[in-house]
Design a protein around this motif. Structure first.
Motif, short mmCIF file in Angstrom:
data_model
loop_
_atom_site.label_atom_id
_atom_site.label_comp_id
_atom_site.label_asym_id
_atom_site.label_seq_id
_atom_site.Cartn_x
_atom_site.Cartn_y
_atom_site.Cartn_z
N ASP A 346 0.89 -1.17 0.00
CA ASP A 346 0.00 0.00 0.00
C ASP A 346 0.93 1.21 0.00
N VAL A 347 0.89 1.98 -1.06
CA VAL A 347 1.93 3.01 -1.21
C VAL A 347 1.40 4.44 -1.10
N HIS A 348 0.40 4.64 -0.27
CA HIS A 348 -0.09 6.00 -0.03
C HIS A 348 -0.45 6.11 1.45
N ALA A 349 0.44 6.73 2.23
CA ALA A 349 0.17 6.84 3.66
C ALA A 349 0.76 8.13 4.22
N HIS A 350 0.15 8.63 5.27
CA HIS A 350 0.59 9.88 5.90
C HIS A 350 1.07 9.62 7.32
N THR A 351 1.85 10.54 7.83
CA THR A 351 2.36 10.40 9.19
C THR A 351 2.16 11.72 9.94
N THR A 352 2.62 11.73 11.16
CA THR A 352 2.49 12.94 12.00
C THR A 352 3.26 14.13 11.43
N ALA A 353 4.13 13.88 10.44
CA ALA A 353 4.83 15.01 9.82
C ALA A 353 3.83 15.96 9.17
N THR A 354 2.71 15.41 8.67
CA THR A 354 1.65 16.28 8.14
C THR A 354 0.35 15.95 8.89
N ASP A 355 -0.64 15.40 8.21
CA ASP A 355 -1.92 15.22 8.91
C ASP A 355 -2.21 13.78 9.32
N GLY A 356 -1.19 12.92 9.31
CA GLY A 356 -1.38 11.56 9.81
C GLY A 356 -1.35 11.52 11.32
N ARG A 357 -1.73 10.39 11.88
CA ARG A 357 -1.81 10.27 13.35
C ARG A 357 -0.68 9.44 13.93
N CYS A 358 0.07 8.75 13.08
CA CYS A 358 1.06 7.81 13.60
C CYS A 358 2.43 8.09 12.98
N SER A 359 3.45 7.51 13.59
CA SER A 359 4.81 7.73 13.11
C SER A 359 5.11 6.86 11.90
N ILE A 360 6.24 7.14 11.27
CA ILE A 360 6.67 6.32 10.13
C ILE A 360 6.79 4.87 10.57
N ARG A 361 7.44 4.68 11.68
CA ARG A 361 7.67 3.33 12.19
C ARG A 361 6.35 2.60 12.46
N GLU A 362 5.41 3.31 13.11
CA GLU A 362 4.12 2.68 13.41
C GLU A 362 3.39 2.26 12.13
N MET A 363 3.45 3.13 11.13
CA MET A 363 2.78 2.81 9.87
C MET A 363 3.45 1.59 9.23
N ALA A 364 4.77 1.57 9.28
CA ALA A 364 5.51 0.45 8.68
C ALA A 364 5.18 -0.87 9.39
N GLU A 365 5.15 -0.82 10.72
CA GLU A 365 4.82 -2.03 11.49
C GLU A 365 3.40 -2.51 11.18
N ALA A 366 2.47 -1.56 11.05
CA ALA A 366 1.08 -1.92 10.77
C ALA A 366 0.95 -2.57 9.40
N ALA A 367 1.70 -2.03 8.43
CA ALA A 367 1.66 -2.60 7.08
C ALA A 367 2.27 -4.01 7.10
N LEU A 368 3.33 -4.15 7.87
CA LEU A 368 3.96 -5.47 8.01
C LEU A 368 2.99 -6.46 8.64
N ALA A 369 2.27 -5.99 9.66
CA ALA A 369 1.32 -6.85 10.36
C ALA A 369 0.21 -7.33 9.42
N ARG A 370 -0.08 -6.55 8.40
CA ARG A 370 -1.08 -6.96 7.40
C ARG A 370 -0.51 -7.97 6.42
N GLY A 371 0.79 -8.20 6.53
CA GLY A 371 1.42 -9.14 5.61
C GLY A 371 1.93 -8.50 4.33
N TYR A 372 2.02 -7.18 4.30
CA TYR A 372 2.53 -6.51 3.10
C TYR A 372 4.04 -6.68 2.98
N GLN A 373 4.49 -6.64 1.74
CA GLN A 373 5.93 -6.73 1.47
C GLN A 373 6.55 -5.34 1.34
N TYR A 374 5.72 -4.35 1.09
CA TYR A 374 6.23 -2.99 0.93
C TYR A 374 5.12 -1.97 1.20
#
Length: 580
Positions: A346-374
């Motif tokens: 899934d290649v469209h995500a935001h972080t707390t740097a702009t209007d997202g709610r989570c950090s880069i790391r948190e988003m990456a971990e969540a994507a990993l938890a879904r079984g994504y490769q990237y």
DNA sequence: GCCGTTTTCGGCCCGACTGTTTTCAGTCG
């Protein structure tokens, strides 16, 4: 009261406060509380009387805690009650009209006591708006169009709302003994992007003669019901507090398949199916597929039996729109539709740097938890000021942070760098090329801020796509489901050019966007566009929204090979428009 | 109305664009 309802009531109160001209920070705190409540896993009902525990939830302080307690006890709370008494509930529907904000609504209310869309329509027809400040002919024309769009959508519900209601009610049904099957049929089962009501079919011993009355009674006692519309032996209809209508049908197991087929529709699919049945000497109804000559049942228990008896492969509900699926089923050429598990990134995500709610790391971990490769981090560029969009300097610094997380993930998941750039009115992107050149994923977003006449709008997007760094076109129609019609521009021309240039078009899976939707996905596919499905996640939980986008891909007959992010990481990058 | 701290109040979200204006209010993301 469940969290979702509480959040919605706080959201509405924020809207009312805005119309009332309240302090903007007070309004924001209501909205923040609503958001927070929606993303917490704690059930507020359980702790509504424990102010201390409530206040441990972010964005909930002393006042909000007492509001929530009052909500749980009385179904409302005082600021909301007072505002509703002053303005009436219908005033909120005015906010759904594009171009209508709190200031305009306040003006209309103060000067003409307009408190609903109906009032507004009447006032426009009577020419009462003509003398109001800031109401020129163009403004009034836009309002007329907005009312028209609103009327088209009114009474329909977003999939995520329908899903949540269906799940909550199904859970209630599962607590009853003797129900073997519980299925939501209708347009929900077909995966339409909005649903008008829920058709729920149930069967099992609890639905048989002796037990049916008790079961119907149990159904009608569902706590979230606002009003029961019909209560018979085999059918109970009611309206939920959310205003969604639900029809529950109690069915014998012997004809469950026939009913499921019938109530799933679509109407057009069913008509064609019945014609086919007649040609074979059968008649198809909600009770059975039966022989015309003696009424003997051919098939009724399962859908598979019925389709099979008609010489057809079983047709996935997503395809049942009479768009050639019956012919394909007869020839055994139904496509193998794309599935959730086919998506690898899934290649469209935001972080707390702009209007997202989570950090880069948190988003990456969540994507990993879904079984994504990237996955990719694609925060906003500076033009979207409200989101604290990145300028060139911050974008570069952010890039470094993303690369660092990519390293930290040690190959368990690839974290691509990226940015969602704004397309300016003149068609230029709002960050310089040398910054874009450093990004893996450059998403150009069609934001409605620049809604212009058709020709200009089309040119603007076409020009933006000429920028060689732009790899994905996001929000390609600019629509917001139930709130705004698509932007007015030449979409076929844009899709043609996107296909030529190799710019991928994005199916945004957010339940309120579904930007392309099934119809335009079909169009993009016919034109040979590269298609990417993303969630535009602003929170780790938003990755779950991918299911809504998938339903539309399936409705568009797409298979795994038609969508880019079914590819593994390297191949995915290689399949995008090559970098200059 | 929440938060964080400087424990009593100040900070919190900004800029482009439209339609109306003749200098700007209101909406939107």
């Amino acid at each position: 009261m469940d969290n979702r309802s509480i959040a919605q009531l706080l959201e509405e109160t924020a809207d009312l406060l805005e119309i009332d001209g309240a302090d903007s920070f007070r309004i924001r705190s209501y909205r923040r509380a609503a958001e927070s409540i929606q993303s917490t896993t704690i059930s507020l009902s359980d702790i509504a009387h424990d102010a201390r525990q409530l206040q441990e939830i972010p964005a909930i302080g002393k006042s909000m805690a007492s509001n929530i307690e009052a909500l749980e006890d009385t179904g409302t709370f005082s600021p909301r009650k007072e505002l509703l008494e002053k303005y009436g509930a219908t005033i909120l529907e005015l906010l759904k009209l594009p171009g209508m904000g709190p200031k305009t609504i306040a003006l209309l209310w103060d000067s003409l006591h307009i408190a609903s869309v109906q009032d507004l329509e009447t006032a426009i027809k009577a020419g009462k708006l003509d003398n109001l400040p800031r109401f020129g002919p163009k403004h009034i024309e836009n309002l007329k169009k907005a009312i028209e769009d609103y009327r088209q959508h009114t009474g329909r519900f977003l999939l995520n709302v329908a899903d949540a209601e269906a799940e909550a009610f199904s859970a209630y049904l599962r607590r009853l003994d003797g129900l073997k099957q519980i299925t939501v049929a209708g347009s929900w089962r077909r995966g339409r992007e909005t649903v008008g009501d829920l058709d729920i079919l149930i069967s099992g011993p609890a639905c048989e003669e002796d037990n049916a009355a008790a079961t119907a009674k149990y159904v009608a006692a569902y706590p979230a019901i606002a009003s029961v519309l019909a209560h018979g032996q085999n059918k109970v209809s009611f309206r939920l507090r959310s205003n969604l209508q639900v029809d529950v049908r109690l069915l014998p197991e012997s004809s469950y398949g026939a009913a499921l087929q019938y109530f799933t529709g679509s109407k057009s699919h069913n008509v064609t199916l019945r014609q086919r049945a007649l040609k074979k000497g059968y008649t198809l109804s909600e009770y059975a597929l039966a022989r015309v000559k003696d009424g003997s049942v051919v098939a009724a228990r399962t859908e598979e039996e019925i389709y099979s008896a008609l010489g057809l492969d079983w047709i996935p509900p997503h395809l049942r729109e009479n768009l050639g699926e019956i012919e394909a089923a007869a020839k055994h050429t139904l496509p193998h539709l794309i599935e959730l598990k086919d998506i690898h990134g899934d290649v469209h995500a935001h972080t707390t740097a702009t209007d997202g709610r989570c950090s880069i790391r948190e988003m990456a971990e969540a994507a990993l938890a879904r079984g994504y490769q990237y996955m990719a981090i694609t925060d906003h560029s500076k033009n979207l000021a409200m989101t604290n969009g990145l300028d060139a300097r911050r974008a570069r610094a952010h890039l470094k942070r993303i690369r660092k997380v990519d390293e930290e993930m040690e190959g368990r998941i690839r974290v691509f760098t990226g940015i969602e750039v704004d397309i300016l009115a003149g068609g230029e992107l709002d960050l310089p090329d040398d910054v874009l050149a450093e990004m893996d994923i450059v998403i150009g977003a069609v934001h409605t801020l620049f809604n212009q006449p058709r020709k200009q709008m089309t040119d603007r997007i076409l020009r933006a796509m000429e920028n060689p760094y732009l790899r994905i076109l996001a929000h390609p129609t600019g629509r917001l489901l139930l709130r705004r019609e698509p932007l007015d521009f030449d979409l076929p021309a844009v899709l043609d050019r996107a296909a030529e240039l190799g710019v991928a078009v994005e199916q945004n899976s957010s339940p309120e966007r579904l930007d392309l939707g099934d119809v335009n996905l079909r169009l993009a596919h016919e034109k040979g566009c590269k298609i990417v499905i993303n969630t535009d996640a602003h929170h780790t939980t938003h990755y779950d929204n991918i299911q809504y986008g998938i339903r539309q891909l399936r409705r568009a007959w797409l298979t795994r090979k038609d969508v880019l992010n079914t590819l593994p990481a390297k191949k995915f990058l290689a399949a995008l428009r090559p970098k200059p």
